[in-house]
Write an enzyme that holds these catalytic residues in place. Structure first.
Site, mmCIF file in Angstrom:
data_model
loop_
_atom_site.group_PDB
_atom_site.id
_atom_site.type_symbol
_atom_site.label_atom_id
_atom_site.label_comp_id
_atom_site.label_asym_id
_atom_site.label_seq_id
_atom_site.Cartn_x
_atom_site.Cartn_y
_atom_site.Cartn_z
ATOM 1 N N GLY A 97 0.759 -1.393 0.063
ATOM 2 C CA GLY A 97 -0.062 -0.106 -0.035
ATOM 3 C C GLY A 97 0.752 1.200 -0.060
ATOM 4 O O GLY A 97 0.384 2.211 -0.766
ATOM 5 N N ASP A 98 1.957 1.403 0.903
ATOM 6 C CA ASP A 98 2.919 2.491 0.770
ATOM 7 C C ASP A 98 3.375 2.850 -0.671
ATOM 8 O O ASP A 98 3.344 3.804 -1.270
ATOM 9 C CB ASP A 98 3.988 2.138 1.618
ATOM 10 C CG ASP A 98 5.177 3.152 1.782
ATOM 11 O OD1 ASP A 98 4.744 4.248 2.094
ATOM 12 O OD2 ASP A 98 6.193 3.055 1.572
#
Length: 145
Positions: free
Chosen positions: A31-32
């Protein structure tokens, strides 16, 4: 319509996996990267400028404090499933912490990143982008209509 993830899975012959079995920190890891790519794409598409200016602007939007602030606005908009993923990410025991963030901001940011990773890996790209747009609007960032 085939998503980018579908293309990646097909080209590299990746097996399908049960995303619900992934640790929240694994979801936050992907997600980062996905969130940063979205932010970089927005900034580059807004116009050509010096890389150091792009980096400074992107850094302001991807830092833990900014993600934490976005979650204040996004939390009421989440479905029960999304809220569950966010909470798992927020409550995950991480052995590192951002150097310029409070523990609370860091945990909320980890939850945000886990949610972004979950939405990406479950091929809910439009929902992910809608949430990012709402979060940016709440921070006074106007992108799109």
């Amino acid at each position: 319509m085939e998503t980018s993830l579908s293309r990646i899975k097909g080209l590299f012959e990746l097996p399908g996996a049960d995303i619900r079995s992934y640790s929240p920190l694994t979801l936050a890891y992907i997600g980062d990267g996905v969130y940063e790519l979205v932010i970089r794409t927005i900034l580059v598409e807004k116009g050509n400028c010096q890389p150091q200016k792009l980096h400074k602007r992107a850094s302001a939007l991807v830092k833990a404090q900014a993600q934490s602030e976005m979650m204040e606005t996004l939390t009421p908009l989440l479905t029960q499933e999304e809220l569950s993923v966010y909470r798992r990410g927020r409550n995950a025991k991480s052995y590192t912490m951002a150097k310029n963030a409070t523990m609370g901001d860091y945990r909320r940011a980890t939850g945000f990143e886990a949610l972004m990773g979950y939405l990406y890996l479950t091929e809910q790209e439009m929902r992910m982008l809608e949430l990012i747009k709402e979060g940016l609007k709440a921070r006074g960032e106007e992108y799109g209509k």
